[in-house]
Design a protein around this motif. Structure first.
Motif, PDB file in Angstrom:
ATOM      1  N   THR A   1     108.700  48.486 111.360  1.00 41.07           N
ATOM      2  CA  THR A   1     109.634  48.020 111.490  1.00 41.07           C
ATOM      3  C   THR A   1     110.231  47.459 110.302  1.00 41.07           C
ATOM      4  OG1 THR A   1     108.838  45.977 112.208  1.00 41.07           O
ATOM      5  CG2 THR A   1     109.129  47.649 114.022  1.00 41.07           C
ATOM      6  N   ASP A   2     111.721  47.351 110.367  1.00 44.30           N
ATOM      7  CA  ASP A   2     112.244  46.559 109.122  1.00 44.30           C
ATOM      8  C   ASP A   2     111.586  45.404 109.058  1.00 44.30           C
ATOM      9  OD1 ASP A   2     113.957  48.750 108.687  1.00 44.30           O
ATOM     10  OD2 ASP A   2     115.509  47.929 109.580  1.00 44.30           O
ATOM     11  N   GLU A   3     111.368  44.417 110.169  1.00 44.05           N
ATOM     12  CA  GLU A   3     110.880  43.140 110.231  1.00 44.05           C
ATOM     13  C   GLU A   3     109.555  43.178 109.350  1.00 44.05           C
ATOM     14  OE1 GLU A   3     110.565  38.719 110.778  1.00 44.05           O
ATOM     15  OE2 GLU A   3     112.258  40.280 111.130  1.00 44.05           O
ATOM     16  N   GLN A   4     108.645  44.124 109.753  1.00 46.76           N
ATOM     17  CA  GLN A   4     107.347  44.261 109.245  1.00 46.76           C
ATOM     18  C   GLN A   4     107.434  44.423 107.887  1.00 46.76           C
ATOM     19  OE1 GLN A   4     105.963  47.187 111.973  1.00 46.76           O
ATOM     20  NE2 GLN A   4     104.525  45.813 112.800  1.00 46.76           N
ATOM     21  N   ILE A   5     108.365  45.387 107.295  1.00 48.92           N
ATOM     22  CA  ILE A   5     108.496  45.692 105.939  1.00 48.92           C
ATOM     23  C   ILE A   5     108.941  44.350 105.118  1.00 48.92           C
ATOM     24  CG2 ILE A   5     110.028  46.699 104.338  1.00 48.92           C
ATOM     25  CD1 ILE A   5     109.928  49.342 106.303  1.00 48.92           C
ATOM     26  N   GLU A   6     109.968  43.773 105.502  1.00 45.47           N
ATOM     27  CA  GLU A   6     110.424  42.582 104.988  1.00 45.47           C
ATOM     28  C   GLU A   6     108.986  41.282 104.828  1.00 45.47           C
ATOM     29  OE1 GLU A   6     113.123  42.114 103.169  1.00 45.47           O
ATOM     30  OE2 GLU A   6     113.277  44.341 103.643  1.00 45.47           O
ATOM     31  N   LYS A   7     108.512  41.290 105.872  1.00 50.79           N
ATOM     32  CA  LYS A   7     107.332  40.234 105.925  1.00 50.79           C
ATOM     33  C   LYS A   7     106.358  40.712 104.662  1.00 50.79           C
ATOM     34  CE  LYS A   7     107.056  38.461 110.640  1.00 50.79           C
ATOM     35  NZ  LYS A   7     106.249  38.541 111.850  1.00 50.79           N
TER      36      LYS A   7
ATOM     37  N   GLY B   1     105.488  54.582 103.548  1.00 51.01           N
ATOM     38  CA  GLY B   1     104.178  54.546 104.229  1.00 51.01           C
ATOM     39  C   GLY B   1     104.356  54.579 105.633  1.00 51.01           C
ATOM     40  N   PRO B   2     103.161  54.151 106.325  1.00 53.50           N
ATOM     41  CA  PRO B   2     102.929  54.495 107.795  1.00 53.50           C
ATOM     42  C   PRO B   2     104.230  53.647 108.354  1.00 53.50           C
ATOM     43  CG  PRO B   2     100.978  53.652 106.680  1.00 53.50           C
ATOM     44  CD  PRO B   2     101.848  53.787 105.563  1.00 53.50           C
ATOM     45  N   PRO B   3     104.800  54.214 109.675  1.00 51.15           N
ATOM     46  CA  PRO B   3     105.975  53.668 110.147  1.00 51.15           C
ATOM     47  C   PRO B   3     105.827  52.309 110.420  1.00 51.15           C
ATOM     48  CG  PRO B   3     105.239  55.692 111.548  1.00 51.15           C
ATOM     49  CD  PRO B   3     104.110  55.365 110.286  1.00 51.15           C
TER      50      PRO B   3
END
Length: 266
Positions: A125-131, A121-123
């Motif tokens: 960060t790895d941190e945002q994805i894991e959250k 999806g939209p860009p």
């Protein structure tokens, strides 16, 4: 407002708290009944941070629920602002009718599938994805509670056949769907691929019924989702639901189709 802790910060604090107590990973693993490798994965990744693990950690190290509280704070802020009101409705619902022509609904996703979706999806960060994966998995707890909502999900067959992530991710996801269909409060029904164009293909929606009989709906678009509660809109979505449900295979036939397609993802 204080900064919201990150997953990386939480992992660092787990490691720090263990070392302050003079415990090795092996010693801690025996105290909380987790493997040493699991303790290591919780501290450095890639495993999802488990609420059960943190509850045991808090108990053994007598931290007063600190780490469970941090996890809940991260989960809360992982959800987009527009989603929080719907998240509350989802937790309070006694019945959910969910239609999606494109992807597996969030309440039925595996971690790997959810992660692959978010990466596409939209860009982020790895941190945002894991959250967000963490928040999505937390939402699924509603299906495991003592009195879960009745969930009927109608999916287009293309959902089973469109690859999200690796092939192994798809097989795991479809096997998970098949397992869920054995739960008495969960139905997953499939609209066959040979079905001609039908109204539901215009987009996904969810209808929720609360304990007092109130009905609310949720719609997604490319930018955000929004909650709908006007009688006219609910009536229109109710008719749309009857259309898509009418096109779907019965429960057992749908389960067999899911199982069949799962095998094709080897």
């Amino acid at each position: 407002m204080a900064d919201v802790p990150t997953l990386g910060f939480l992992r660092d604090q787990l490691r720090r708290a263990r070392k302050v107590r003079g415990l090795s990973q092996e010693e801690l693993s025996k105290m909380i009944n987790y493997s040493t490798s699991a303790v290591s994965a919780m501290e450095i990744g890639p495993n999802q941070l488990s609420a059960d693990y943190l509850a045991r950690f808090d108990k053994v190290l007598e931290t007063g629920g600190l780490f469970v509280g941090m996890l809940e704070l991260i989960r809360l802020h992982a959800e987009p602002d527009w989603f929080r009101s719907w998240g509350e409705i989802e937790r309070e619902a006694v019945a959910l009718r969910w239609y999606d022509p494109a992807v597996v609904p969030g309440l039925l996703q595996t971690e790997a599938y959810a992660r692959a979706m978010l990466r596409a999806g939209p860009p982020l960060t790895d941190e945002q994805i894991e959250k967000r994966v963490l928040a999505r998995m937390a939402r699924q707890e509603v299906l495991a509670r003592d009195e879960p909502p009745q969930l009927v999900a109608v999916l287009d067959e293309q959902v089973l056949r469109r690859q999200v992530g690796e092939r192994a991710t798809m097989r795991e996801q479809l096997e998970h769907l098949r397992t869920l269909t054995d739960r008495p409060h969960v139905q997953v029904r499939i609209v066959p691929a040979e079905t001609p164009w039908y109204g539901g293909l215009a987009g996904p929606f969810v209808l929720a019924r609360l304990a007092d009989g109130t009905e609310v709906a949720h719609l997604d678009n490319q930018l955000r989702g929004h909650t709908v509660d006007s009688p006219n809109d609910l009536a229109s979505l109710g008719r749309r639901w009857e259309t898509v449900a009418g096109e779907a295979l019965p429960r057992r036939q749908s389960a067999r189709l899911i199982e069949e397609v799962a095998k094709s993802w080897t």
